[in-house]
Design a protein around this motif. Structure first.
Motif, short mmCIF file in Angstrom:
data_model
loop_
_atom_site.label_atom_id
_atom_site.label_comp_id
_atom_site.label_asym_id
_atom_site.label_seq_id
_atom_site.Cartn_x
_atom_site.Cartn_y
_atom_site.Cartn_z
N VAL A 1 0.84 -1.20 0.00
CA VAL A 1 0.00 0.00 0.00
C VAL A 1 0.86 1.24 0.00
O VAL A 1 1.89 1.31 0.69
N ARG A 2 0.42 2.22 -0.71
CA ARG A 2 1.12 3.49 -0.85
C ARG A 2 0.14 4.60 -0.46
O ARG A 2 -0.97 4.66 -1.00
N VAL A 3 0.53 5.46 0.46
CA VAL A 3 -0.37 6.52 0.94
C VAL A 3 -0.02 7.84 0.28
O VAL A 3 1.16 8.24 0.26
N VAL A 4 -1.03 8.53 -0.21
CA VAL A 4 -0.86 9.88 -0.75
C VAL A 4 -1.62 10.86 0.12
O VAL A 4 -2.82 10.68 0.36
N GLY A 5 -0.94 11.88 0.60
CA GLY A 5 -1.62 12.89 1.41
C GLY A 5 -0.61 13.80 2.08
O GLY A 5 0.58 13.45 2.16
N PRO A 6 -1.05 14.95 2.55
CA PRO A 6 -0.14 15.92 3.16
C PRO A 6 -0.14 15.83 4.69
O PRO A 6 -1.14 15.49 5.31
N VAL A 7 1.02 16.14 5.28
CA VAL A 7 1.09 16.29 6.73
C VAL A 7 1.86 17.57 7.04
O VAL A 7 2.51 18.15 6.17
N GLY A 8 1.78 17.98 8.28
CA GLY A 8 2.50 19.18 8.69
C GLY A 8 3.78 18.84 9.41
O GLY A 8 4.16 17.67 9.56
N GLU A 9 4.43 19.88 9.91
CA GLU A 9 5.70 19.68 10.63
C GLU A 9 5.51 18.93 11.95
O GLU A 9 6.45 18.37 12.50
N ASP A 10 4.23 18.95 12.43
CA ASP A 10 3.93 18.27 13.70
C ASP A 10 3.83 16.75 13.53
O ASP A 10 3.64 16.02 14.49
N PHE A 11 3.92 16.29 12.31
CA PHE A 11 3.84 14.85 12.04
C PHE A 11 5.25 14.27 12.14
O PHE A 11 6.13 14.62 11.34
N GLY A 12 5.48 13.45 13.12
CA GLY A 12 6.86 13.08 13.44
C GLY A 12 7.19 11.62 13.26
O GLY A 12 6.43 10.84 12.68
N ASP A 13 8.33 11.24 13.77
CA ASP A 13 8.85 9.88 13.59
C ASP A 13 7.92 8.83 14.19
O ASP A 13 7.78 7.74 13.65
N ASP A 14 7.28 9.15 15.32
CA ASP A 14 6.39 8.17 15.94
C ASP A 14 5.24 7.80 15.00
O ASP A 14 4.84 6.64 14.92
N GLU A 15 4.72 8.82 14.31
CA GLU A 15 3.60 8.57 13.40
C GLU A 15 4.05 7.77 12.18
O GLU A 15 3.41 6.80 11.79
N TYR A 16 5.18 8.18 11.61
CA TYR A 16 5.71 7.41 10.48
C TYR A 16 5.97 5.96 10.89
O TYR A 16 5.75 5.02 10.11
N ALA A 17 6.46 5.79 12.12
CA ALA A 17 6.84 4.44 12.56
C ALA A 17 5.65 3.48 12.55
O ALA A 17 5.79 2.29 12.23
N VAL A 18 4.46 3.98 12.91
CA VAL A 18 3.27 3.12 12.92
C VAL A 18 3.01 2.58 11.51
O VAL A 18 2.71 1.39 11.32
N LEU A 19 3.17 3.47 10.53
CA LEU A 19 2.94 3.05 9.14
C LEU A 19 4.06 2.14 8.64
O LEU A 19 3.81 1.11 8.01
N HIS A 20 5.30 2.52 8.94
CA HIS A 20 6.43 1.72 8.45
C HIS A 20 6.44 0.32 9.05
O HIS A 20 6.80 -0.65 8.40
#
Lengths: 309, 309
Positions: A42-61
């Motif tokens: 799966v590939r996600v397309v969408g925008p995030v702000g500067e408040d979107f950090g490593d913890d959030e990416y980690a859940v997806l990764h």
């Protein structure tokens, strides 16, 4: 086969009778992609702000979700939704919505994304859905979700994008509302007459119904003793459904038995989603747990007693 | 095996978005017995007034329903209900209720009735249900239906009679309300802890769920394009369910597969009931039509494609 989802990536503050969470990871594209990740790439397309950090990416990764096309906007803020649910968890009340970087989102799609086989347009503005649908014209199968807000305020734009997709996921009340027809069978047919060959009516705690031409299939929801937060249930359903179908390839789309299995996987993923807050449960889910509940749901809906009962 | 139902025999005036009828034959015992008559011998217990005539008896006799224990009260008036339904047919609004002869009904049961194997206490005052239940203590299987009115006003009496039966049919909202528990799975368990081994949650257009101890089965409603009058749907469901079970005998009550078939027959009978007003559709129904729809519903809920699709 590859599956692309475009939709919201968000922080959600949610309060239910069973607890509350502040600014947890959420959004339609997040719930969808986590659910679909058990079946396909799966590939996600969408925008995030500067408040979107490593913890959030980690859940997806951790679930292998491809985040290359998440656009991080410098100085921007991630989409934020705040809501609460009453005692019976059936109705969400929105307290606050801050579009943040989503307000000016103009998707720049890579060639890989444009070449995706399966495309899901999660619940965002219909004009944005149409823009992405047109950019990914090579997709052999596309689906969308929407909501009462767009049916009310952007009916023509929604009708236009519905005319370009193969599958529509909507709540049963939304299908009636969009089709201006109180009978669900007739309303689903009206939607199919606009283009999509498949309509899935989501019915919350009652399950979901599948309309494919004159064919009908329905499935009750998995019975749960613990429901903490229904946010994202519909996106998890769509993710389980389309993730499974994408794993089979486009040929399976005319296979009634496979569509019924996809409904069951959708229902299973939605049932896990609501057991805890936000992405908490699905983030640590295993394929074995999914398959066990799939078998259980199959037994619970079979007229004949199946092995294992 | 013989099946006795005690409940209302009525004239109903009903208005829905699809038409209206004045003083048509209705009542819970009538809808139940017509549905059950396709499977087993049914005997109706209940009072009528002098206004209950040959035409009304004829509808029951044509289906072979035993009316020997319908008590015709000289100078009395038959129970009368008047109501209407809104656009979506989900909610009935009562305009008028006249108890008539039901206000002073004191059932005098024959020995044949007291010796019945299967007993159904349709939705009447719980104290009256209890009186009949005690008189028919030999019944190997008994079920009841009730409504929000009694849950509100006669909760203790309802709890007492629920403690004496094997099966409870209630709407899912009523089960939650009676058990004071918003989660349906937990609420059904609470009802079972009071005595009944089986709880059926009726869910209207969404179908019905069956709880038997820790076992669960659910079935969507048959998808209909024409729904004219939902009055009596729940009684037709119970009639199809218990009529089928009575045809098998008391041994089948521990057979999960038979209980699931009974759910399907109940759902089929309810679906015919709502297609036209009052008893119109079921009065001219045939067993072949029932079996055809049973097979269709089975196909619509099977994960595997079954023959005939």
């Amino acid at each position: 086969m590859s599956l692309v989802v475009v939709g919201s990536i968000a922080f959600d503050s949610v309060k239910t009778p069973f607890g509350e969470r502040e600014r947890m990871l959420g959004g339609s594209a997040v719930h969808f992609s986590l659910a679909a990740s058990f079946f396909t790439e799966v590939r996600v397309v969408g925008p995030v702000g500067e408040d979107f950090g490593d913890d959030e990416y980690a859940v997806l990764h951790k679930r292998g979700v491809n985040t290359d096309e998440i656009e991080r906007v410098e100085g921007g803020k991630t989409f934020f939704w705040s809501g609460d649910y009453e005692y019976d968890l059936n109705t969400a009340h929105t307290n606050d919505t801050q579009l943040g970087v989503f307000g000016e989102f103009d998707p720049k799609l890579s060639d890989d994304t444009k070449a995706a086989d399966f495309l899901f347009l999660a619940n965002i503005h219909p004009a944005l859905q149409l823009q992405v649908r047109k950019a990914c014209e090579g997709a052999s199968f596309s689906g969308l979700d929407s909501m009462n807000l767009w049916i009310d305020s952007e009916r023509d734009a929604l009708a236009e994008v519905i005319g370009t997709v193969d599958l529509v996921f909507l709540n049963d009340a939304e299908i009636r509302m969009f089709a201006k027809e109180p009978n669900l069978v007739k309303a689903a047919r009206k939607v199919m007459e606009m283009g999509p060959g498949v309509v899935v009516a989501k019915q919350g705690e009652y399950g979901a119904s599948l309309f494919v031409g004159d064919r009908f299939f329905a499935l009750p929801a998995f019975p749960l003793e613990t429901v903490q937060d229904p946010t994202g249930a519909g996106d998890s359903f769509a993710g389980g459904f389309l993730g499974y179908m994408a794993s089979l390839g486009a040929d399976a789309l005319s296979d009634q038995a496979q569509l019924r299995r996809a409904m069951t996987y959708g229902s299973v993923l939605a049932s896990f989603n609501v057991e805890e807050f936000g992405t908490e449960r699905v983030a640590r889910l295993t394929r074995d747990e999914i398959d066990a509940r799939y078998s259980e749901l199959r037994r619970m809906t079979s007229l004949a007693e199946l092995p294992g009962e």
